[in-house]
Design a protein around this motif. Structure first.
Motif, PDB file in Angstrom:
ATOM      1  N   UNK A  83       0.840  -1.199   0.000  1.00 49.06           N
ATOM      2  CA  UNK A  83       0.000   0.000   0.000  1.00 49.06           C
ATOM      3  C   UNK A  83       0.875   1.248   0.000  1.00 49.06           C
ATOM      4  N   UNK A  84       0.531   2.176  -0.889  1.00 44.43           N
ATOM      5  CA  UNK A  84       1.203   3.480  -0.945  1.00 44.43           C
ATOM      6  C   UNK A  84       0.182   4.531  -0.523  1.00 44.43           C
ATOM      7  N   UNK A  85       0.165   4.842   0.759  1.00 46.46           N
ATOM      8  CA  UNK A  85      -0.801   5.784   1.316  1.00 46.46           C
ATOM      9  C   UNK A  85      -0.052   6.812   2.154  1.00 46.46           C
ATOM     10  N   UNK A  86      -0.637   7.968   2.281  1.00 44.14           N
ATOM     11  CA  UNK A  86      -0.067   8.983   3.168  1.00 44.14           C
ATOM     12  C   UNK A  86      -0.346   8.643   4.623  1.00 44.14           C
ATOM     13  N   UNK A  87      -1.520   8.081   4.874  1.00 45.45           N
ATOM     14  CA  UNK A  87      -1.910   7.741   6.243  1.00 45.45           C
ATOM     15  C   UNK A  87      -1.249   6.417   6.643  1.00 45.45           C
ATOM     16  N   UNK A  88      -0.783   6.325   7.882  1.00 47.21           N
ATOM     17  CA  UNK A  88      -0.148   5.068   8.312  1.00 47.21           C
ATOM     18  C   UNK A  88      -1.156   3.919   8.380  1.00 47.21           C
ATOM     19  N   UNK A  89      -0.691   2.733   8.037  1.00 42.32           N
ATOM     20  CA  UNK A  89      -1.503   1.521   8.130  1.00 42.32           C
ATOM     21  C   UNK A  89      -0.741   0.506   8.977  1.00 42.32           C
ATOM     22  N   UNK A  90      -1.462  -0.492   9.518  1.00 40.56           N
ATOM     23  CA  UNK A  90      -0.834  -1.501  10.373  1.00 40.56           C
ATOM     24  C   UNK A  90       0.250  -2.286   9.639  1.00 40.56           C
ATOM     25  N   UNK A  91      -0.017  -2.630   8.398  1.00 43.05           N
ATOM     26  CA  UNK A  91       0.915  -3.433   7.600  1.00 43.05           C
ATOM     27  C   UNK A  91       1.142  -2.741   6.259  1.00 43.05           C
ATOM     28  N   UNK A  92       2.387  -2.589   5.870  1.00 49.37           N
ATOM     29  CA  UNK A  92       2.670  -2.015   4.553  1.00 49.37           C
ATOM     30  C   UNK A  92       2.359  -3.017   3.450  1.00 49.37           C
ATOM     31  N   UNK A  93       2.563  -4.300   3.739  1.00 43.32           N
ATOM     32  CA  UNK A  93       2.253  -5.361   2.794  1.00 43.32           C
ATOM     33  C   UNK A  93       1.027  -6.104   3.292  1.00 43.32           C
ATOM     34  N   UNK A  94       0.019  -6.214   2.431  1.00 40.41           N
ATOM     35  CA  UNK A  94      -1.209  -6.888   2.833  1.00 40.41           C
ATOM     36  C   UNK A  94      -1.594  -7.954   1.812  1.00 40.41           C
ATOM     37  N   UNK A  95      -2.468  -8.836   2.247  1.00 38.94           N
ATOM     38  CA  UNK A  95      -3.036  -9.850   1.362  1.00 38.94           C
ATOM     39  C   UNK A  95      -4.492  -9.482   1.115  1.00 38.94           C
ATOM     40  N   UNK A  96      -5.015  -9.935  -0.006  1.00 36.79           N
ATOM     41  CA  UNK A  96      -6.393  -9.637  -0.389  1.00 36.79           C
ATOM     42  C   UNK A  96      -7.245 -10.889  -0.307  1.00 36.79           C
ATOM     43  N   UNK A  97      -8.483 -10.729   0.161  1.00 40.48           N
ATOM     44  CA  UNK A  97      -9.436 -11.832   0.199  1.00 40.48           C
ATOM     45  C   UNK A  97     -10.779 -11.338  -0.313  1.00 40.48           C
ATOM     46  N   UNK A  98     -11.496 -12.201  -0.979  1.00 40.69           N
ATOM     47  CA  UNK A  98     -12.796 -11.812  -1.538  1.00 40.69           C
ATOM     48  C   UNK A  98     -13.929 -11.924  -0.523  1.00 40.69           C
TER      49      UNK A  98
END
Length: 78
Positions: free
Chosen positions: A20-35
């Protein structure tokens, strides 16, 4: 029942994970996707989205971020 609005996330796929390339901080920079939705009675791994076709590409994803997963995820464009 009130349904939460999905968010838009932008980033690049590296090593099969969405960075994720976001200005706001997120818990994990690398995430997995689920449907599957967040409240489903199954593990997110059971419906993990394979990102190998997007390796090295910038993509936009919609869904609900929780921890290191984006639930109800959809890849919107490259």
């Amino acid at each position: 029942m009130i349904q939460e609005q999905e968010e838009q996330y932008f980033g690049i796929v590296e090593n099969g994970l969405f960075n994720i390339r976001q200005r706001e901080p997120v818990d994990c920079d690398q995430v997995r996707l689920t449907s599957i939705p967040m409240q489903a009675a199954q593990t997110p791994e059971s419906a993990q989205i394979d990102l190998s076709n997007y390796e090295g590409k910038n993509i936009q994803v919609s869904g609900r971020l929780s921890g290191c997963w984006i639930f109800s995820a959809e890849v919107n464009n490259e």
